[in-house]
Design an enzyme around this catalytic site. Structure first.
Site, mmCIF file in Angstrom:
data_model
loop_
_atom_site.group_PDB
_atom_site.id
_atom_site.type_symbol
_atom_site.label_atom_id
_atom_site.label_comp_id
_atom_site.label_asym_id
_atom_site.label_seq_id
_atom_site.Cartn_x
_atom_site.Cartn_y
_atom_site.Cartn_z
ATOM 1 N N ASP A 1 15.563 92.221 47.576
ATOM 2 C CA ASP A 1 14.309 92.435 46.850
ATOM 3 C C ASP A 1 13.976 93.921 46.914
ATOM 4 O O ASP A 1 13.458 94.406 47.913
ATOM 5 C CB ASP A 1 13.167 91.615 47.484
ATOM 6 C CG ASP A 1 13.333 90.117 47.251
ATOM 7 O OD1 ASP A 1 14.488 89.652 47.085
ATOM 8 O OD2 ASP A 1 12.309 89.396 47.255
ATOM 9 N N LYS B 1 10.342 90.509 39.861
ATOM 10 C CA LYS B 1 9.354 90.020 40.828
ATOM 11 C C LYS B 1 8.087 90.838 40.688
ATOM 12 O O LYS B 1 8.150 92.042 40.437
ATOM 13 C CB LYS B 1 9.973 90.153 42.236
ATOM 14 C CG LYS B 1 9.069 89.810 43.397
ATOM 15 C CD LYS B 1 9.849 89.889 44.718
ATOM 16 C CE LYS B 1 8.917 89.828 45.916
ATOM 17 N NZ LYS B 1 9.632 89.998 47.206
ATOM 18 N N LYS C 1 10.070 85.824 39.927
ATOM 19 C CA LYS C 1 9.448 85.549 41.232
ATOM 20 C C LYS C 1 8.068 86.183 41.315
ATOM 21 O O LYS C 1 7.940 87.383 41.541
ATOM 22 C CB LYS C 1 10.340 86.086 42.363
ATOM 23 C CG LYS C 1 9.731 85.887 43.759
ATOM 24 C CD LYS C 1 10.669 86.372 44.857
ATOM 25 C CE LYS C 1 9.992 86.332 46.230
ATOM 26 N NZ LYS C 1 10.834 86.893 47.299
#
Lengths: 329, 487
Positions: A166, A229, A265
């Site tokens: 991430d 995300k 996400k």
């Protein structure tokens, strides 16, 4: 002669102008390039209205239970604190695999999400399960470090067993219009990920406008993101329905252009089962059922799981139990 | 890059989520509400009110004839002369506020009945129709004691007896649009709801009865066209307010010519919804859907003519089709239903007739592949491309979930085409550029022009048409003006 020169330079000028068409069709045609073309504009009021309507969907009975179990299975159970220790991480990993043992038939979470230094610990802790290891990297959460540090950070996490990375984008560069820099950085990190899937955190709370969110989504997807995300969880507001909707539409347009699926996400701020179900409805009504699995949709959350568990028990027994009946690792 | 995959991992469907109907109270038979009492129709005739989503009878409703209408107008005149016309604005306001509050208290019941009787999705009657109807009463209640400020330096007088005829597409909301300003200005009312949707107006009569409003101030007479004609032609009616078809509007205008009756007519439409190339496309697609599929397209201001700039036409049509496929058509009482039942068998036949004409004209049709219930009157959302200004389905009001899509090249062209219609009720403009919005809104000959949205209503905002879409305005100060004499 002067007239000739004038008309010549006029022709030259118009040739230059013609060379850079800002075709509005571009975002929807296969040769779209977010570094050269404008992204579609986003109307905030319209997005708010659409999202409000999604929130009026009524999810009951069987579809609610099914949805809640899906939510559990989409969670990246997260701890990202300066005070994280191997002890804390191990306990959280156990929770990820054993959400509520008293109630058989529940899935595990999709992944646990930790700092690079904790990847090795977590990897050992979830061994033998389906739970993946996600690691934040690239000088999370600010991303204010040189590229070589970010690359080392990423490689370290991957070498220690991270299945997913991430990363954060350089928001400062994005806001000053250096899209190429942002793009190159993502592409470089993608390369460093190897087989690990790359989630690109836009930190939408710092991008502020939905037009920025759309642009950053397009750049991230184009630079090689497997997932986009919303947030680090360190900045408010974190994930919102409006921001997520905007990102889902970027994913949708990319899929319509290329046939390639990108994951989504939302992270931070989603702590109730009801809110999570609204997100599922939104995914269903924008991207369709194909995205309704943890391969393509995740929730970054730390406290969501217990509220979902509480609702599942309520659905099945008819009564709410106290929060003391749900473990808090 | 993620690998390309079309594998469907799971599917997740919404379980049925019907709104309960056990809490509603409906009588088997409804009489006429005249002079504060429920009276039997002098003809002794009743007609059935049908639930269009399952074709079952809900209740019987009295059919008022000329004698009944005469009784109602006399009661209204008596109440006007005796009580209401003399009452202070402050006192009138109290009654109107009370009606608004009582409607709010019964909002859920009213919403369910509206959906049962008319076929519209409960989401709309619950979130739009009923709250908006209450708001109209609240808004005009506020004006009742401030008429001198509404029209400064003018002498404000009420008109007398207002005869009001309302359509079946927004039954309670239209009743509120008509009754609230009339009462605020000091008039009394004889109102006729549409024959297929009388029930919420009758529930409103019950509320009015319970509110203690003086007898005869509001009279509700149910029936068909003959009942409406009796109201329009009654010599003691001072003002006619009609919402409905242009054909009937023309008949009314003929009927009242040569009399000193005041009139407002809110008639049909074939409104243009214009998508420019710089529009926020995804939000515009939502706006197109809200513009034409709201209330199954039974909306006089529905954005039934879509104009898309050629450079974005393909993508808009593609996204529109995708969005259509995600709409739920079915049981109007289900909270997740987006598109409910067509209001009546007759209307369904009209819509089907136009769909057939469209196909015969060579237009390309797309209907969402949704499953529709076998019983009841349903029509899937329908798009027609490859149409022109000269197509019948582009020219005539269909009043159903049918959208025609035309393309254009320049702003001037679309202004010309949008105005090239006998109607002029509403229009929508979608663009990212403020200057374009102002350019278009000043040149479109339509009573309402929405920018980057569609089908937004508010009691404070006037609504009404140009040309064959009627005259006079309802809502806001303009709506109040239609019920007063200024000197």
């Amino acid at each position: 002669m002067a007239a000739f020169l004038l008309s010549f330079s006029y022709l030259f000028l118009s040739l230059i102008l013609l060379k850079k068409p800002m075709n509005k069709l571009k975002p929807f045609s296969s040769d779209f390039d977010p570094l050269r073309h404008e992204s579609p504009s986003v109307d905030k009021v319209g997005v708010e209205e659409r999202v409000a309507r999604i929130q009026t969907r009524s999810i009951k009975n069987e579809s609610k239970i099914q949805g809640l179990k899906l939510v559990l299975n989409m969670i990246d159970l997260t701890t990202l604190e300066g005070k994280d220790t191997p002890g804390k991480v191990k306990q959280m990993c156990y929770k990820a695999m054993h959400l509520l043992d008293a109630h058989p038939g529940l899935p595990a979470t999709a992944a646990v999400c930790v700092y690079p230094s904790m990847v090795g610990i977590a990897k050992a802790a979830v061994k033998g399960s389906d739970v993946k290891i996600a690691s934040v990297s690239t000088a999370f959460p600010s991303g204010q470090a040189p590229l070589n540090v970010k690359l080392d950070d990423t490689r370290f996490a991957v070498e220690n067993g991270a299945d997913e990375i991430d990363m954060v984008i350089s928001r400062g560069k994005f806001l000053s219009g250096e899209y190429q820099f942002v793009f190159d950085e993502i592409a470089a990190i993608k390369e460093a990920c190897g087989k690990a899937r790359l989630k690109v955190i836009l930190e939408t709370g710092e991008l502020v406008t939905l037009d920025n969110v759309r642009k950053a989504s397009d750049i991230a997807i184009h630079a090689g993101a497997d997932f986009i995300k919303t947030s680090t969880g360190k900045i408010q507001p974190a994930a919102t329905m409006q921001v997520t909707y905007t990102m889902l539409m970027a994913i949708k347009d990319h899929y319509d252009r290329t046939g390639v699926m990108i994951g989504m996400k939302p992270a931070g701020g989603i702590s109730t089962a009801k809110a999570a179900l609204h997100y599922l409805v939104m995914v269903k009504e924008t991207l369709g059922d194909a995205w309704l699995s943890n391969e393509w949709f995740r929730f970054g959350a730390s406290s969501l799981a217990n509220d979902v568990l509480m609702q599942i028990i309520k659905m099945e027994t008819g009564v709410y139990q106290s929060s003391d009946y749900f473990s808090i690792d | 890059m993620a690998k390309k995959t079309d594998k469907k991992i799971s599917s997740w469907d919404f379980s049925p989520s019907p709104e309960g109907i056990s809490h509603i109270e409906l009588k088997d038979k409804y009489d006429l509400f005249i002079d504060g009492k429920w009276v039997k129709p002098s003809s002794g005739k009743y007609f059935e009110s049908i639930n269009p989503s399952n074709e079952e009878k809900i209740s019987s409703v009295a059919h008022a004839n000329q004698a009944d209408v005469d009784k109602a107008v006399k009661a209204a005149r008596k109440a006007y002369n005796g009580v209401w016309g003399k009452m202070s604005g402050k006192e009138r306001g109290k009654y109107i506020y009370r009606i608004a509050r009582m409607m709010q208290e019964k909002a859920r019941e009213l919403a369910v009945i509206e959906t049962l009787d008319g076929g519209k999705p409960i989401r709309e009657s619950r979130d739009i129709d009923i709250p908006l109807a209450c708001n109209h009463f609240f808004y005009y209640a506020g004006w009742a004691d401030k008429l001198d400020y509404a029209f400064p330096n003018r002498k404000v007088e009420s008109l007398g007896v207002a005869g009001q005829i309302i359509p079946w597409n927004f039954p309670l909301l239209m009743a509120a649009w008509k009754i609230a300003p009339a009462l605020a200005a000091g008039n009394t009312v004889v109102l006729k709801p549409a024959e297929s949707t009388s029930l919420t107006a009758l529930k409103l009569a019950e509320i009015i009865e319970e509110s203690g409003l003086p007898a005869g101030v509001v009279n509700i007479v149910t029936g068909f066209g003959d009942t409406g004609a009796a109201i329009v032609n009654h010599p003691d009616v001072d003002k006619v307010a009609f919402t409905g078809s242009t054909d009937v509007g023309k008949i009314i205008q003929k009927a009242i010519s040569g009399t000193d009756k005041k009139a407002t007519l809110e008639l049909g439409g074939k409104s243009a919804n214009i998508i420019l190339e710089d529009a926020p496309i995804d939000q515009a697609v939502e706006g197109i859907v809200n513009g034409i599929f709201f209330n199954q397209g039974h909306v006089c201001c529905a954005g039934s003519r879509l104009f898309v700039q050629e450079s974005v036409a393909d993508v808009v049509v593609k996204k529109l089709k995708q969005r259509l496929d995600s709409l739920y058509v079915g049981n109007p009482l289900d909270k997740n239903t987006d598109i409910g039942a067509i209001n009546s068998k007759e209307q369904l036949q009209t819509i089907k007739k136009y769909i057939k004409i469209g196909q015969e004209e060579g237009a390309e049709m797309y209907q969402s592949p949704c499953s529709i219930p076998t019983k009841g009157y349903f029509c899937p959302p329908t798009l027609f491309t490859n149409v022109a200004q000269s197509s019948v389905i582009v020219q005539q009001e269909i009043f159903g979930p049918v959208l025609t899509i035309q393309t254009f090249r320049t702003v001037d062209e679309v202004i010309q085409k949008a105005n090239n219609t006998p109607f002029g009720l509403a229009a929508g403009v979608w663009t990212d550029k403020g200057s374009r919005i102002f350019n278009l809104t000043t040149k479109l000959r339509a009573g309402v022009v929405w920018a980057n949205t569609y089908n937004k209503f508010d009691p404070t905002s006037p609504f009404g048409g140009y040309k064959e879409s009627g005259f006079g305005r309802e809502g806001g100060l303009h709506g109040l003006e239609a019920y007063v004499k200024l000197s």
